[in-house]
Motif scaffolding. Structure first.
Motif, PDB file in Angstrom:
ATOM      1  N   ARG A 121       0.825  -1.208   0.000  1.00 56.43           N
ATOM      2  CA  ARG A 121       0.000   0.000   0.000  1.00 56.43           C
ATOM      3  C   ARG A 121       0.856   1.252   0.000  1.00 56.43           C
ATOM      4  O   ARG A 121       1.967   1.268   0.522  1.00 56.43           O
ATOM      5  N   CYS A 177      -1.554   6.078   2.554  1.00 57.41           N
ATOM      6  CA  CYS A 177      -2.811   5.423   2.896  1.00 57.41           C
ATOM      7  C   CYS A 177      -3.137   5.712   4.358  1.00 57.41           C
ATOM      8  O   CYS A 177      -2.283   5.607   5.227  1.00 57.41           O
ATOM      9  N   ASN A 218      -8.815   2.068   3.845  1.00 59.13           N
ATOM     10  CA  ASN A 218      -9.628   2.231   2.650  1.00 59.13           C
ATOM     11  C   ASN A 218      -9.081   3.340   1.784  1.00 59.13           C
ATOM     12  O   ASN A 218      -8.330   4.190   2.231  1.00 59.13           O
ATOM     13  N   ASN A 219      -9.492   3.313   0.524  1.00 58.61           N
ATOM     14  CA  ASN A 219      -9.125   4.364  -0.408  1.00 58.61           C
ATOM     15  C   ASN A 219      -7.611   4.450  -0.597  1.00 58.61           C
ATOM     16  O   ASN A 219      -7.029   5.522  -0.532  1.00 58.61           O
ATOM     17  N   CYS A 220      -6.973   3.315  -0.824  1.00 55.88           N
ATOM     18  CA  CYS A 220      -5.523   3.244  -0.962  1.00 55.88           C
ATOM     19  C   CYS A 220      -5.123   2.753  -2.346  1.00 55.88           C
ATOM     20  O   CYS A 220      -5.808   1.945  -2.949  1.00 55.88           O
ATOM     21  N   VAL A 221      -3.986   3.208  -2.804  1.00 56.10           N
ATOM     22  CA  VAL A 221      -3.381   2.667  -4.010  1.00 56.10           C
ATOM     23  C   VAL A 221      -2.469   1.530  -3.567  1.00 56.10           C
ATOM     24  O   VAL A 221      -1.718   1.670  -2.604  1.00 56.10           O
ATOM     25  N   ASP A 244      -6.890  -0.236  -6.731  1.00 57.17           N
ATOM     26  CA  ASP A 244      -7.471   0.615  -5.690  1.00 57.17           C
ATOM     27  C   ASP A 244      -8.016  -0.327  -4.626  1.00 57.17           C
ATOM     28  O   ASP A 244      -8.752  -1.262  -4.940  1.00 57.17           O
ATOM     29  N   SER A 245      -7.702  -0.094  -3.371  1.00 58.00           N
ATOM     30  CA  SER A 245      -8.134  -1.004  -2.310  1.00 58.00           C
ATOM     31  C   SER A 245      -9.653  -1.075  -2.178  1.00 58.00           C
ATOM     32  O   SER A 245     -10.187  -2.059  -1.682  1.00 58.00           O
ATOM     33  N   VAL A 246     -10.355  -0.053  -2.644  1.00 63.43           N
ATOM     34  CA  VAL A 246     -11.815  -0.067  -2.589  1.00 63.43           C
ATOM     35  C   VAL A 246     -12.388  -1.063  -3.597  1.00 63.43           C
ATOM     36  O   VAL A 246     -13.408  -1.687  -3.359  1.00 63.43           O
ATOM     37  N   HIS A 247     -11.696  -1.224  -4.725  1.00 64.47           N
ATOM     38  CA  HIS A 247     -12.130  -2.139  -5.793  1.00 64.47           C
ATOM     39  C   HIS A 247     -10.966  -3.059  -6.173  1.00 64.47           C
ATOM     40  O   HIS A 247     -10.413  -2.949  -7.272  1.00 64.47           O
ATOM     41  N   SER A 291      -8.618  18.438  -4.863  1.00 64.24           N
ATOM     42  CA  SER A 291      -7.648  17.513  -4.287  1.00 64.24           C
ATOM     43  C   SER A 291      -6.630  18.279  -3.451  1.00 64.24           C
ATOM     44  O   SER A 291      -6.157  19.328  -3.832  1.00 64.24           O
TER      45      SER A 291
END
Length: 69
Positions: free
Chosen positions: A8, A12, A17-20, A34-37, A67
């Motif tokens: 990760r 993060c 959540n929401n991590c590359v 993407d950790s969400v998907h 952003s």
């Protein structure tokens, strides 16, 4: 892809959540997700990923409106 050793981003949050995440596929390719998907994974060459990251660091890649990163 589940057998890959995913790492990760250091940016993060603690919630996980929401991590590359990236993983080494072989000598020349990396996987990115993407950790969400996590099922939505792309494979790119190491050279392409390195070039993309350098572009982000140098401000050459546009950031989404609002952003803060």
């Amino acid at each position: 892809m589940d057998a890959l050793d995913w790492k990760r981003s250091s940016f993060c949050g603690g919630g996980g959540n929401n991590c590359v995440e990236i993983a080494i596929c072989d000598q020349d390719r990396m996987a990115v997700r993407d950790s969400v998907h996590p099922a939505r994974t792309i494979k790119v060459s190491r050279a392409a990923l390195t070039t993309f990251i350098a572009g982000v660091r140098n401000g050459e890649v546009n950031r989404p409106p609002g952003s803060s990163v």
